[in-house]
Design a protein around this motif. Structure first.
Motif, PDB file in Angstrom:
ATOM      1  N   ARG A   1     -16.195 -33.736  -6.891  1.00 58.07           N
ATOM      2  CA  ARG A   1     -15.062 -34.657  -6.791  1.00 58.07           C
ATOM      3  C   ARG A   1     -14.231 -34.688  -8.071  1.00 58.07           C
ATOM      4  N   SER A   2     -12.912 -34.723  -7.900  1.00 61.43           N
ATOM      5  CA  SER A   2     -12.047 -35.048  -9.036  1.00 61.43           C
ATOM      6  C   SER A   2     -10.938 -35.928  -8.490  1.00 61.43           C
ATOM      7  N   ASN A   3     -11.234 -37.218  -8.394  1.00 62.72           N
ATOM      8  CA  ASN A   3     -10.259 -38.178  -7.872  1.00 62.72           C
ATOM      9  C   ASN A   3      -9.757 -39.061  -9.007  1.00 62.72           C
ATOM     10  N   LYS A   4      -8.565 -39.588  -8.819  1.00 61.65           N
ATOM     11  CA  LYS A   4      -7.981 -40.437  -9.860  1.00 61.65           C
ATOM     12  C   LYS A   4      -7.335 -41.661  -9.225  1.00 61.65           C
ATOM     13  N   ILE A   5      -7.119 -42.662 -10.097  1.00 60.00           N
ATOM     14  CA  ILE A   5      -6.313 -43.814  -9.683  1.00 60.00           C
ATOM     15  C   ILE A   5      -5.075 -43.771 -10.558  1.00 60.00           C
ATOM     16  N   TYR A   6      -3.910 -43.879  -9.942  1.00 62.69           N
ATOM     17  CA  TYR A   6      -2.689 -43.846 -10.746  1.00 62.69           C
ATOM     18  C   TYR A   6      -2.315 -45.286 -11.074  1.00 62.69           C
ATOM     19  N   PHE A   7      -2.460 -45.623 -12.366  1.00 62.64           N
ATOM     20  CA  PHE A   7      -2.291 -47.014 -12.795  1.00 62.64           C
ATOM     21  C   PHE A   7      -1.486 -47.043 -14.078  1.00 62.64           C
ATOM     22  N   ASP A   8      -0.439 -47.859 -14.099  1.00 59.66           N
ATOM     23  CA  ASP A   8       0.384 -48.010 -15.320  1.00 59.66           C
ATOM     24  C   ASP A   8       0.853 -46.660 -15.869  1.00 59.66           C
ATOM     25  N   GLY A   9       1.214 -45.740 -14.990  1.00 57.56           N
ATOM     26  CA  GLY A   9       1.729 -44.445 -15.432  1.00 57.56           C
ATOM     27  C   GLY A   9       0.664 -43.469 -15.921  1.00 57.56           C
ATOM     28  N   LYS A  10      -0.625 -43.816 -15.675  1.00 63.26           N
ATOM     29  CA  LYS A  10      -1.707 -42.915 -16.146  1.00 63.26           C
ATOM     30  C   LYS A  10      -2.665 -42.586 -15.001  1.00 63.26           C
ATOM     31  N   PHE A  11      -3.300 -41.421 -15.111  1.00 57.36           N
ATOM     32  CA  PHE A  11      -4.359 -41.062 -14.170  1.00 57.36           C
ATOM     33  C   PHE A  11      -5.684 -41.598 -14.721  1.00 57.36           C
ATOM     34  N   ILE A  12      -6.273 -42.554 -14.004  1.00 57.55           N
ATOM     35  CA  ILE A  12      -7.541 -43.173 -14.422  1.00 57.55           C
ATOM     36  C   ILE A  12      -8.646 -42.565 -13.566  1.00 57.55           C
ATOM     37  N   LYS A  13      -9.769 -42.275 -14.196  1.00 59.27           N
ATOM     38  CA  LYS A  13     -10.888 -41.690 -13.451  1.00 59.27           C
ATOM     39  C   LYS A  13     -11.349 -42.602 -12.306  1.00 59.27           C
ATOM     40  N   TYR A  14     -11.714 -41.990 -11.193  1.00 60.57           N
ATOM     41  CA  TYR A  14     -12.209 -42.735 -10.033  1.00 60.57           C
ATOM     42  C   TYR A  14     -13.731 -42.717 -10.037  1.00 60.57           C
ATOM     43  N   PRO A  15     -14.436 -43.777  -9.657  1.00 64.60           N
ATOM     44  CA  PRO A  15     -13.913 -45.106  -9.370  1.00 64.60           C
ATOM     45  C   PRO A  15     -13.410 -45.823 -10.629  1.00 64.60           C
ATOM     46  N   PHE A  16     -12.503 -46.739 -10.425  1.00 59.73           N
ATOM     47  CA  PHE A  16     -11.774 -47.415 -11.507  1.00 59.73           C
ATOM     48  C   PHE A  16     -12.683 -47.905 -12.635  1.00 59.73           C
ATOM     49  N   GLU A  17     -13.825 -48.494 -12.240  1.00 65.44           N
ATOM     50  CA  GLU A  17     -14.717 -49.077 -13.260  1.00 65.44           C
ATOM     51  C   GLU A  17     -15.272 -48.005 -14.208  1.00 65.44           C
ATOM     52  N   ASN A  18     -15.256 -46.754 -13.762  1.00 62.51           N
ATOM     53  CA  ASN A  18     -15.751 -45.681 -14.631  1.00 62.51           C
ATOM     54  C   ASN A  18     -14.647 -45.064 -15.475  1.00 62.51           C
ATOM     55  N   GLY A  19     -13.436 -45.616 -15.344  1.00 64.19           N
ATOM     56  CA  GLY A  19     -12.324 -45.019 -16.094  1.00 64.19           C
ATOM     57  C   GLY A  19     -11.565 -46.011 -16.940  1.00 64.19           C
ATOM     58  N   ILE A  20     -12.144 -47.210 -17.171  1.00 64.27           N
ATOM     59  CA  ILE A  20     -11.350 -48.264 -17.829  1.00 64.27           C
ATOM     60  C   ILE A  20     -10.983 -47.948 -19.288  1.00 64.27           C
ATOM     61  N   GLY A  21     -11.638 -46.950 -19.855  1.00 61.74           N
ATOM     62  CA  GLY A  21     -11.303 -46.546 -21.226  1.00 61.74           C
ATOM     63  C   GLY A  21      -9.865 -46.072 -21.363  1.00 61.74           C
ATOM     64  N   ARG A  22      -9.233 -45.662 -20.270  1.00 57.02           N
ATOM     65  CA  ARG A  22      -7.845 -45.160 -20.313  1.00 57.02           C
ATOM     66  C   ARG A  22      -6.812 -46.283 -20.162  1.00 57.02           C
ATOM     67  N   LEU A  23      -7.310 -47.511 -19.944  1.00 52.06           N
ATOM     68  CA  LEU A  23      -6.365 -48.623 -19.759  1.00 52.06           C
ATOM     69  C   LEU A  23      -5.835 -49.081 -21.116  1.00 52.06           C
ATOM     70  N   SER A  24      -4.776 -49.918 -21.097  1.00 57.79           N
ATOM     71  CA  SER A  24      -4.272 -50.489 -22.357  1.00 57.79           C
ATOM     72  C   SER A  24      -5.389 -51.360 -22.954  1.00 57.79           C
TER      73      SER A  24
END
Ligand SMILES: Cc1cc2nc3c(=O)[nH]c(=O)nc-3n(C[C@H](O)[C@H](O)[C@H](O)COP(=O)(O)OP(=O)(O)OC[C@H]3O[C@@H](n4cnc5c(N)ncnc54)[C@H](O)[C@@H]3O)c2cc1C
Length: 425
Positions: free
Chosen positions: A76-99
């Motif tokens: 799998r290589s899925n993403k969530i598009y949030f605030d103009g960025k590709f965040i790793k899916y599931p969201f909770e595993n990608g929060i390091g990319r958030l502001s």
């Protein structure tokens, strides 16, 4: 007199015919069998009615399906598009990319979760208890509102109960930008090497053809019973059986049954979403080496966009470019203007910079799916229990996503067909 009559030729009906020892007649409304597992083609590339991947916690069914079709195994290589960025899916595993602010909101509200000690009674409460306020408010709540077009506070916990609570250590790592994986049961999945998910349907059809028969383009006119014998009148003749199984949506079946007003009322209360699937062959895209991208932003019309090139060599258009699938849900009864929807999809792809210019779109196909998602509203359990018991008492078996009105993937549907066949055999 037929041994078995099966209404609906999706994977439920076909797999049931496969697992039954006796001969079955399957009545299917469409020219092509397969229901939601059908595939179509754009610029020579097969695509599904919303990408279908093969995965299962049921090893027996997964192994069986893999034995039916030659598959690629894919990570799998899925993403969530949030605030103009590709965040790793599931969201909770990608929060390091958030502001920084959002990252801290997610982390602190997960570690000091004010809702931890409550027993959730609806989907929203489940999210708050399991993930805390930050992850819920930034992603889970808007995304779920968008896909269901229904307030998660009025949805049951049945469907989300299986979502695992991430370990604290994973969320801390993820907030610090260290990659972890969630939803591990779907981290690796399978996909037919060619022909789309429909290949699985074709394989079932091939295996039942000696014993059973699928009658396509059927219009059922009436269903009646007399002393335990079922009589089905159709545009292609009249059939009789002692064993009737419904695999088509309940709303369709009840068009032909003279059910008591009370039961019909329960059927009318069952909620589901329809969907528009838009396939686009584009010369160029900016989605990178990703498969599915989830978009919680409600200003964007689609909730998910998938890039089929990811699925293997046969899913890349031979002339170059890529095939994208955009999915839009809408509540049953709401009409969606297809032309306007397509226009909005194109505008949104440009707005998100997923494509650079309109001229890069080479071809577009659309498909409308009437019964796409079962909505587990708070009355779902009570309604389906009553309806399915009524059918059982009348001697009609039920198996399938909309026949049982349960959020099931194809693996679970096939597993339930197998279980029913064992009982009937
Ligand atoms: C967007 C989306 C993505 C999905 N992704 C996945 C995935 O990744 N992996 C996975 O395993 N599953 C996935 N699923 C679920 C999967 O598609 C279903 O679980 C499965 O196809 C359900 O099969 P079924 O036979 O129960 O129902 P259906 O496929 O709905 O079949 C019902 C059949 O009944 C027929 N019918 C309806 N009315 C009548 C009538 N009046 N007379 C005769 N026939 C009639 C229909 O034409 C249809 O063929 C997804 C579903 C959707 C919508």
């Amino acid at each position: 007199m037929e041994d078995h009559i099966i209404l609906g030729g999706g994977i439920a009906g076909l797999s049931l015919a496969y697992f039954l020892n006796d001969r079955s007649i399957i009545l299917e409304k469409e020219k092509q069998s397969g229901g939601l597992c059908r595939s179509y083609s754009i610029s020579g590339v097969s695509y599904d009615m919303g990408p279908h991947i093969m995965f299962s916690k049921n090893k027996e069914i997964l192994d069986f399906h893999r034995s039916l079709v030659d598959c690629n195994q894919i990570k799998r290589s899925n993403k969530i598009y949030f605030d103009g960025k590709f965040i790793k899916y599931p969201f909770e595993n990608g929060i390091g990319r958030l502001s920084k602010t959002n990252r801290e909101y997610c982390l602190t509200s997960f570690l000091n979760n004010a809702y931890e000690n409550y027993d959730p009674t609806n989907m929203l409460q489940f999210f708050l208890k399991t993930f805390g306020e930050g992850i819920t408010n930034l992603y889970l709540r808007p995304y779920n509102e968008k896909i269901w077009k229904y307030d998660p506070a009025f949805m049951d916990t049945q469907m989300v109960e299986r979502i695992p609570k991430p370990p604290k250590s994973d969320i801390i790592k993820s907030a610090n930008g260290i990659e972890t994986e969630g939803y591990k049961h779907q981290l690796f999945f399978y996909y037919p090497k060619q022909g789309g998910f429909q290949s699985l349907i074709n394989a079932y059809k091939e295996r039942i053809k000696e014993k059973s028969k699928v009658i396509n383009s059927v219009k059922i006119k009436s269903i009646s019973s007399q002393k335990g014998d079922w009589k089905i009148t159709t545009n292609k003749g009249t059939l009789k059986t002692k064993n009737l199984t419904n695999c088509m949506p309940l709303h369709e079946l009840f068009k032909y049954l003279k059910a008591p007003v009370k039961i019909q009322k329960y059927v009318n209360q069952l909620k589901y979403n329809s969907m528009l699937v838009i396939a686009l062959h584009v010369k160029k895209d900016n989605l990178g080496k990703n498969f599915a991208v989830y978009i919680p932003n409600k200003d964007i019309i689609f909730h998910r966009i998938s890039k089929l090139n990811f699925l293997g060599a046969n899913y890349k258009p031979s002339g170059g470019g890529s095939v994208l699938l955009a999915e839009i849900t809408f509540n049953s009864g709401v009409s969606l203007n297809e032309t306007k929807a397509v226009r909005k999809v194109i505008d949104d792809l440009l707005k998100l910079k997923f494509i650079t210019k309109k001229e890069d779109i080479l071809e577009i196909n659309t498909h409308f799916i009437k019964y796409a998602y079962v909505i587990y509203d708070l009355n779902h359990f009570k309604n389906t229990d009553t309806i399915l018991s009524y059918l059982q008492n009348k001697g009609i078996n039920s198996v399938g996503r909309f026949a049982e009105f349960r959020y099931m993937n194809s693996d679970e549907v096939a597993a339930r067909s197998k279980r029913l066949a064992k009982k009937l055999n």
